[in-house]
Design a protein around this motif. Structure first.
Motif, PDB file in Angstrom:
ATOM      1  N   ALA A 265      -3.487   6.096   4.285  1.00 51.53           N
ATOM      2  CA  ALA A 265      -4.995   6.615   5.170  1.00 51.53           C
ATOM      3  C   ALA A 265      -5.860   5.414   5.535  1.00 51.53           C
ATOM      4  O   ALA A 265      -6.688   5.411   6.483  1.00 51.53           O
ATOM      5  CB  ALA A 265      -5.851   7.570   4.274  1.00 51.53           C
ATOM      6  N   ALA A 266      -5.874   4.485   4.679  1.00 54.81           N
ATOM      7  CA  ALA A 266      -6.781   3.097   4.815  1.00 54.81           C
ATOM      8  C   ALA A 266      -5.971   2.090   5.808  1.00 54.81           C
ATOM      9  O   ALA A 266      -6.921   1.255   6.321  1.00 54.81           O
ATOM     10  CB  ALA A 266      -6.788   2.509   3.473  1.00 54.81           C
ATOM     11  N   ALA A 267      -5.027   2.188   6.029  1.00 58.44           N
ATOM     12  CA  ALA A 267      -4.073   0.996   7.117  1.00 58.44           C
ATOM     13  C   ALA A 267      -4.492   1.414   8.400  1.00 58.44           C
ATOM     14  O   ALA A 267      -5.065   2.451   8.992  1.00 58.44           O
ATOM     15  CB  ALA A 267      -2.667   1.051   6.882  1.00 58.44           C
ATOM     16  N   ALA A 268      -4.613   0.355   9.252  1.00 60.53           N
ATOM     17  CA  ALA A 268      -4.775   0.297  10.727  1.00 60.53           C
ATOM     18  C   ALA A 268      -3.971   1.262  11.541  1.00 60.53           C
ATOM     19  O   ALA A 268      -2.695   1.263  10.882  1.00 60.53           O
ATOM     20  CB  ALA A 268      -5.009  -1.191  11.209  1.00 60.53           C
ATOM     21  N   PRO A 269      -4.217   1.893  12.506  1.00 59.09           N
ATOM     22  CA  PRO A 269      -3.243   2.724  13.172  1.00 59.09           C
ATOM     23  C   PRO A 269      -2.017   1.954  13.597  1.00 59.09           C
ATOM     24  O   PRO A 269      -0.763   2.512  13.363  1.00 59.09           O
ATOM     25  CB  PRO A 269      -4.002   3.129  14.301  1.00 59.09           C
ATOM     26  CG  PRO A 269      -5.590   3.174  13.801  1.00 59.09           C
ATOM     27  CD  PRO A 269      -5.511   1.915  13.080  1.00 59.09           C
ATOM     28  N   GLY A 270      -2.119   0.874  14.200  1.00 57.08           N
ATOM     29  CA  GLY A 270      -0.880   0.269  14.856  1.00 57.08           C
ATOM     30  C   GLY A 270       0.098   0.048  13.874  1.00 57.08           C
ATOM     31  O   GLY A 270       1.314   0.288  14.040  1.00 57.08           O
ATOM     32  N   PRO A 271      -0.288  -0.854  12.749  1.00 60.18           N
ATOM     33  CA  PRO A 271       0.656  -1.378  11.887  1.00 60.18           C
ATOM     34  C   PRO A 271       1.276   0.130  11.279  1.00 60.18           C
ATOM     35  O   PRO A 271       2.545   0.204  10.675  1.00 60.18           O
ATOM     36  CB  PRO A 271      -0.106  -2.051  10.816  1.00 60.18           C
ATOM     37  CG  PRO A 271      -0.832  -2.841  11.692  1.00 60.18           C
ATOM     38  CD  PRO A 271      -1.495  -1.751  12.474  1.00 60.18           C
ATOM     39  N   THR A 272       0.406   1.050  10.737  1.00 61.04           N
ATOM     40  CA  THR A 272       0.874   2.297  10.264  1.00 61.04           C
ATOM     41  C   THR A 272       1.874   3.257  11.009  1.00 61.04           C
ATOM     42  O   THR A 272       2.964   3.484  10.526  1.00 61.04           O
ATOM     43  CB  THR A 272      -0.205   3.316  10.308  1.00 61.04           C
ATOM     44  OG1 THR A 272      -1.372   2.798   9.307  1.00 61.04           O
ATOM     45  CG2 THR A 272       0.024   4.601   9.453  1.00 61.04           C
ATOM     46  N   LEU A 273       1.792   3.033  12.493  1.00 61.65           N
ATOM     47  CA  LEU A 273       2.754   3.534  13.385  1.00 61.65           C
ATOM     48  C   LEU A 273       3.948   2.706  13.265  1.00 61.65           C
ATOM     49  O   LEU A 273       5.031   3.500  13.527  1.00 61.65           O
ATOM     50  CB  LEU A 273       2.084   3.746  14.852  1.00 61.65           C
ATOM     51  CG  LEU A 273       1.083   4.936  15.056  1.00 61.65           C
ATOM     52  CD1 LEU A 273       0.539   4.746  16.457  1.00 61.65           C
ATOM     53  CD2 LEU A 273       1.572   6.239  14.791  1.00 61.65           C
ATOM     54  N   GLY A 274       4.163   1.572  13.378  1.00 62.00           N
ATOM     55  CA  GLY A 274       5.092   0.850  13.194  1.00 62.00           C
ATOM     56  C   GLY A 274       5.781   0.839  11.712  1.00 62.00           C
ATOM     57  O   GLY A 274       7.173   1.060  11.900  1.00 62.00           O
ATOM     58  N   ALA A 275       5.264   1.040  10.735  1.00 59.06           N
ATOM     59  CA  ALA A 275       6.128   1.388   9.583  1.00 59.06           C
ATOM     60  C   ALA A 275       6.466   2.822   9.521  1.00 59.06           C
ATOM     61  O   ALA A 275       7.603   3.229   8.970  1.00 59.06           O
ATOM     62  CB  ALA A 275       4.816   1.223   8.353  1.00 59.06           C
ATOM     63  N   VAL A 276       5.736   3.714  10.182  1.00 60.45           N
ATOM     64  CA  VAL A 276       6.165   5.086  10.079  1.00 60.45           C
ATOM     65  C   VAL A 276       7.522   5.011  10.999  1.00 60.45           C
ATOM     66  O   VAL A 276       8.599   5.934  10.789  1.00 60.45           O
ATOM     67  CB  VAL A 276       5.149   6.215  10.758  1.00 60.45           C
ATOM     68  CG1 VAL A 276       5.906   7.328  11.105  1.00 60.45           C
ATOM     69  CG2 VAL A 276       4.065   6.291   9.781  1.00 60.45           C
ATOM     70  N   GLY A 277       7.459   4.408  12.266  1.00 59.28           N
ATOM     71  CA  GLY A 277       8.657   4.441  12.906  1.00 59.28           C
ATOM     72  C   GLY A 277      10.220   3.666  12.496  1.00 59.28           C
ATOM     73  O   GLY A 277      10.870   4.279  12.222  1.00 59.28           O
ATOM     74  N   TRP A 278       9.608   2.436  11.467  1.00 57.43           N
ATOM     75  CA  TRP A 278      10.518   1.968  10.907  1.00 57.43           C
ATOM     76  C   TRP A 278      11.158   2.862   9.652  1.00 57.43           C
ATOM     77  O   TRP A 278      12.517   3.052   9.502  1.00 57.43           O
ATOM     78  CB  TRP A 278       9.979   0.554  10.083  1.00 57.43           C
ATOM     79  CG  TRP A 278      11.053  -0.113   9.460  1.00 57.43           C
ATOM     80  CD1 TRP A 278      11.914  -1.058   9.875  1.00 57.43           C
ATOM     81  CD2 TRP A 278      11.232  -0.208   8.078  1.00 57.43           C
ATOM     82  NE1 TRP A 278      12.573  -1.565   8.966  1.00 57.43           N
ATOM     83  CE2 TRP A 278      12.236  -1.037   7.701  1.00 57.43           C
ATOM     84  CE3 TRP A 278      10.560   0.194   7.052  1.00 57.43           C
ATOM     85  CZ2 TRP A 278      12.640  -1.593   6.404  1.00 57.43           C
ATOM     86  CZ3 TRP A 278      10.833   0.232   5.732  1.00 57.43           C
ATOM     87  CH2 TRP A 278      11.875  -0.781   5.449  1.00 57.43           C
TER      88      TRP A 278
END
Length: 379
Positions: A265-278
């Protein structure tokens, strides 16, 4: 066409992860910085750490140049933490019960910072270990950037169950956004090692600014950003190591349960989406490969099985090899951890689901015998 679509999506996910980690910086080995080292006050918040403290305190004594002082803040430990610290010649302060609205670790760090006198504050978790020249690297990093210097230590993985931390380690650095060429919108920090000047610490509000937060390290990085101060992260490499959760699989599950949902919840949206995609790509490969394998071996159609077996074999190889390349920078994970990646991936899923349930539904998490409520102001 199905094969082409699957291959394209997997390549995009792999490329996204590589992009987020293209500047995975390792803490530099540096000179002694003798004069600066003498102004460093080390603060170690410790709760039930009698087994881990001796190695950390010994590593501090083995530094090529000595620090100004080492203060262990005993956070109401139920074991011999205080006695072990005194036997290693550290100053021991009892934290007492945290005041209303404070988490135990934030209060312990606050007590330690208030009791020390050095111009530089080095907060270390009790399970970290420093190489003899590590302090020089930390001081060089701080001289170059000021603000808050944070290090995620190299994870020393010993027993087989500890391999289950693999995906948590990778996702934490991916979603942090701290290792891209451009800083993420929300700065992140890693709690095991934080170095800052006392002046910057006070300007950012110190741990009082994050008194109620489970992820005090992440929120402290945000406090530095609000104060106009930079936050810079490294991974430990040979200079700094940690062994997390040596107490068994229950401790591992509780530790990651406490951190992972709140961290997402605390992470920035861009890196979070990248991690979710990975990590979504890893799920796709694990499930897709198994379904196609079952279909091939049985000779019968299996629902949802698509693609040529060679595609899934290649995808398995790409996914596991990229996981291997990242894990090598983060910890001493064994070859079977990345080759049989669905096993630690399943552990990640189960613990993440547990964390979500306790965070969003139960509104509390357990750690070190304490219940940390999430329904108070600021949490």
């Amino acid at each position: 066409m199905t094969d082409l679509v699957v291959a394209a999506l997997l390549l995009v996910a792999a490329a996204g992860a590589a992009w987020l980690l293209r500047d995975l910086r390792t803490l530099p080995a540096a000179g002694e910085h003798g004069a600066r080292a003498g102004s460093v006050s080390v603060v170690v918040p410790a709760r039930d750490e009698e087994a881990t403290l001796p190695a950390l305190l010994q590593s501090l004594r083995d530094l090529t140049v000595g620090v100004h002082e080492v203060v262990v803040v005993d956070d109401a430990s139920r074991d011999a933490t205080a006695a072990v610290a005194r036997a290693s010649s550290a100053t021991v302060l009892p934290a007492g019960d945290p005041p209303e609205g404070w988490t135990g670790k934030a209060w312990a760090c606050h007590v330690g910072a208030e009791a020390t006198s050095g111009d530089l504050l080095l907060f270390l978790d009790a399970d970290t270990r420093l190489a003899p020249d590590a302090l020089g690297g930390l001081l060089e990093a701080h001289d170059g950037y000021r603000g808050l210097v944070s290090v995620q230590p190299f994870h020393a993985v010993v027993r087989p169950y500890e391999q289950l931390s693999a995906y948590f380690n990778v996702v934490s650095v991916l979603a942090s956004g701290a290792f891209g060429r451009r800083p993420a919108a929300r700065p992140m920090a890693f709690g095991p090692c934080l170095l800052t000047s006392r002046a910057d610490y006070e300007r950012a509000g110190g741990h009082a600014a994050v008194r109620s937060e489970i992820l005090d390290d992440v929120r402290l990085a945000a406090a530095y950003q609000r104060a106009g101060l930079p936050v810079r992260c490294w991974v430990g490499g040979e200079s700094m190591r940690m062994r997390s959760y040596p107490g068994g699989i229950r401790q591992l599950a509780d530790g990651w349960t406490k951190n992972v949902a709140s961290g997402a919840a605390a992470a920035a949206p861009g890196p979070t989406l990248g991690a979710v995609g990975w990590i979504g790509a890893h799920h796709a490969v694990a499930v897709g490969a198994v379904l196609v394998l079952v279909q091939t071996l049985s000779g019968q159609d299996v629902p949802l099985a698509h693609g040529h077996p060679a595609l899934w074999l290649a995808a398995w190889a790409v996914v596991s090899w990229q996981l291997r390349s990242v894990l090598r920078s983060l910890g001493s994970f064994r070859w079977w951890t990345w080759l049989l990646f669905p096993v630690p991936l399943l552990a990640f899923d189960l613990i993440f689901a547990r964390s979500l349930g306790r965070t969003l539904v139960g509104r509390s998490v357990q750690w070190r015998g304490r219940e940390v409520r999430l329904d108070r102001d600021g949490a």
